[in-house]
Design an enzyme around this catalytic site. Structure first.
Site, PDB file in Angstrom:
ATOM      1  N   LYS A  40      37.956  42.496  41.217  1.00 35.88           N
ATOM      2  CA  LYS A  40      39.365  42.127  41.023  1.00 35.88           C
ATOM      3  C   LYS A  40      39.474  41.029  39.958  1.00 35.88           C
ATOM      4  O   LYS A  40      38.461  40.370  39.634  1.00 35.88           O
ATOM      5  CB  LYS A  40      39.936  41.632  42.354  1.00 35.88           C
ATOM      6  CG  LYS A  40      39.210  40.415  42.898  1.00 35.88           C
ATOM      7  CD  LYS A  40      39.544  40.148  44.360  1.00 35.88           C
ATOM      8  CE  LYS A  40      38.834  38.905  44.841  1.00 35.88           C
ATOM      9  NZ  LYS A  40      38.959  38.712  46.289  1.00 35.88           N
ATOM     10  N   TYR A 250      43.915  13.258  21.358  1.00 33.54           N
ATOM     11  CA  TYR A 250      45.193  12.747  21.857  1.00 33.54           C
ATOM     12  C   TYR A 250      44.994  11.468  22.653  1.00 33.54           C
ATOM     13  O   TYR A 250      44.079  11.358  23.467  1.00 33.54           O
ATOM     14  CB  TYR A 250      45.864  13.790  22.761  1.00 33.54           C
ATOM     15  CG  TYR A 250      46.509  14.926  21.993  1.00 33.54           C
ATOM     16  CD1 TYR A 250      47.532  14.678  21.072  1.00 33.54           C
ATOM     17  CD2 TYR A 250      46.105  16.236  22.187  1.00 33.54           C
ATOM     18  CE1 TYR A 250      48.128  15.716  20.366  1.00 33.54           C
ATOM     19  CE2 TYR A 250      46.694  17.289  21.495  1.00 33.54           C
ATOM     20  CZ  TYR A 250      47.704  17.015  20.582  1.00 33.54           C
ATOM     21  OH  TYR A 250      48.290  18.035  19.896  1.00 33.54           O
TER      22      TYR A 250
HETATM   23  C1  LIG Z   1      37.701  38.518  46.837  1.00 33.17           C
HETATM   24  C2  LIG Z   1      37.307  39.212  48.087  1.00 33.17           C
HETATM   25  C3  LIG Z   1      35.957  39.360  48.416  1.00 33.17           C
HETATM   26  C4  LIG Z   1      34.830  38.699  47.628  1.00 33.17           C
HETATM   27  O1  LIG Z   1      34.671  37.383  48.097  1.00 33.17           O
HETATM   28  P1  LIG Z   1      33.573  36.369  47.452  1.00 33.17           P
HETATM   29  O2  LIG Z   1      33.755  35.123  48.238  1.00 33.17           O
HETATM   30  O3  LIG Z   1      33.957  36.208  46.020  1.00 33.17           O
HETATM   31  O4  LIG Z   1      32.254  36.992  47.617  1.00 33.17           O
HETATM   32  C5  LIG Z   1      35.646  40.120  49.526  1.00 33.17           C
HETATM   33  N1  LIG Z   1      36.616  40.675  50.292  1.00 33.17           N
HETATM   34  C6  LIG Z   1      37.926  40.536  50.017  1.00 33.17           C
HETATM   35  C7  LIG Z   1      38.931  41.162  50.901  1.00 33.17           C
HETATM   36  C8  LIG Z   1      38.316  39.788  48.917  1.00 33.17           C
HETATM   37  O5  LIG Z   1      39.618  39.628  48.661  1.00 33.17           O
END
Ligand SMILES: *Cc1c(COP(=O)(O)O)cnc(C)c1O
Length: 347
Positions: A40, A250
């Site tokens: 994602k 800055y």
């Molecule tokens: C983002 C997510 C993961 C991955 O989690 P990490 O802590 O990055 O390993 C797993 N399951 C769900 C439902 C998520 O939203």
């Protein structure tokens, strides 16, 4: 041939073998379960189109995205049936798209179940909320007749504090097991990266690591297993000579105590190199540290070239981005450090 506009001064180096190594390590640590991959948010900022083929070649067959737009971004790279939509069908349009493309949604609520079933949706995943109180069916809803009508591939839940040794992990495990006893499903999944290290009871059939794939180390048990995957690189656009008393950036927060050579680097907070790195960040050239001087600007940052007397305009330097160390230095989480990396990096 028309000239193409290319990012000239910023690129993200993705260490493909390290990414493949991390997936293989997490898959091995998942025991009898198979490891999927959370890709994602453009694979946590790393670049989903670059990461997904590497993960697929390593053996990964389950790819978790948030939105249909993210699924669309990788749909030509893997079998669409290997892509799962974590937010589920948020609209009738999402339902139509998922059915049309053969991408599986996670059904998170009675409303989503109705939307999916009304449109004749087939096999799906289901998320059960076992205590984090984000998306997912409440334990009290498990008797809902709608849930019984769903053809469930993977029954998921998500841990709130997997990287901590707290009673919540056992509580969520017990609730997930209860849900598994009540609903028929092909596979079950609970663990994120840190959850994998809680032990075999938390593994089920499929694990869902994200952070650790990309070099994050959420818990000490993973420290020896995970390699750095992402190296942000930026070019020096100008070299200047400062005199004692000259100010940098800055609000003149850095004043040279003696004559010095500095480099103006094409990286700023618009690229995700936030102002918290002002006077704190480190860049690297052949392993030599180059300190950030003064404030980080929107599109550039000034560094001390004392350790790089050979460096010239146009030379590329690496931003120190080992995630656990960068997190400790900046106060940003390892997740934020990855997902901040901006669109201007060539990936
Ligand atoms: C983002 C997510 C993961 C991955 O989690 P990490 O802590 O990055 O390993 C797993 N399951 C769900 C439902 C998520 O939203």
């Amino acid at each position: 041939m028309p000239a193409e506009a290319l990012p000239a001064a910023l690129r993200l180096e993705l260490d493909g073998p390290a990414l493949a190594h991390n997936w293989a390590a997490l898959n091995r640590l998942s025991g009898a379960a198979h490891a999927g991959a959370a890709v994602k948010a453009d694979a946590y900022g790393v670049g989903a189109r670059q990461a997904v083929p590497i993960l697929h070649a390593a053996g990964c067959r389950d790819f978790f995205v948030t939105y249909t737009t993210e699924a669309a971004d990788i749909i030509d790279l893997v079998d669409p049936g290997q892509i799962v939509l974590l937010h589920g069908p948020l609209s009738a349009g999402d339902v139509r798209w998922a059915i049309d493309k053969g991408v599986r949604p996670v059904i998170n609520s009675p409303e989503q179940a109705r939307r999916w079933l009304d449109a004749g949706g087939g096999v799906c995943d289901v998320m059960i909320d076992t205590g984090i109180n984000r998306l997912g069916f409440a334990m009290a809803d498990l008797g809902d007749p709608l849930l019984r009508r769903l053809q469930i591939d993977t029954l998921h839940s998500h841990l709130a504090s997997a990287e901590e040794d707290v009673p919540m992990n056992a509580l969520q495990l017990a609730r997930w097991q209860e849900a598994r006893g009540l609903l028929s499903h092909r596979r079950a999944s609970l663990a994120n990266s840190a959850g994998i290290m809680l032990g075999a009871d938390w593994h089920g059939d499929l694990t869902r690591p994200g952070l650790a794939l990309y070099g994050g180390v959420p818990c000490p048990a993973l420290a020896g297993e995970i390699r750095q995957v992402v190296r942000p690189m930026a070019a020096i656009m100008q070299v200047r000579e400062l005199l004692a008393g000259d100010a940098v950036g800055y609000n003149s927060t850095f004043i040279a105590k003696r004559p010095m050579r500095v480099g103006v680097v094409a990286l700023g907070y618009a690229d995700g190199y936030l102002r918290c790195w002002s006077a704190k960040g480190t860049m690297l050239s052949a392993g030599r540290p180059l300190a950030v001087l003064g404030r980080v600007s929107m599109d550039m940052t000034v560094i001390d070239l004392a350790n790089g007397p050979d460096l010239r305009e146009g030379d590329w330097i690496e931003i120190a981005y080992d995630l656990p160390a960068a997190s400790a230095a900046s106060g940003l989480s390892q997740y934020e450090l990855l997902t901040l990396l901006g669109k201007r990096f060539a990936r």
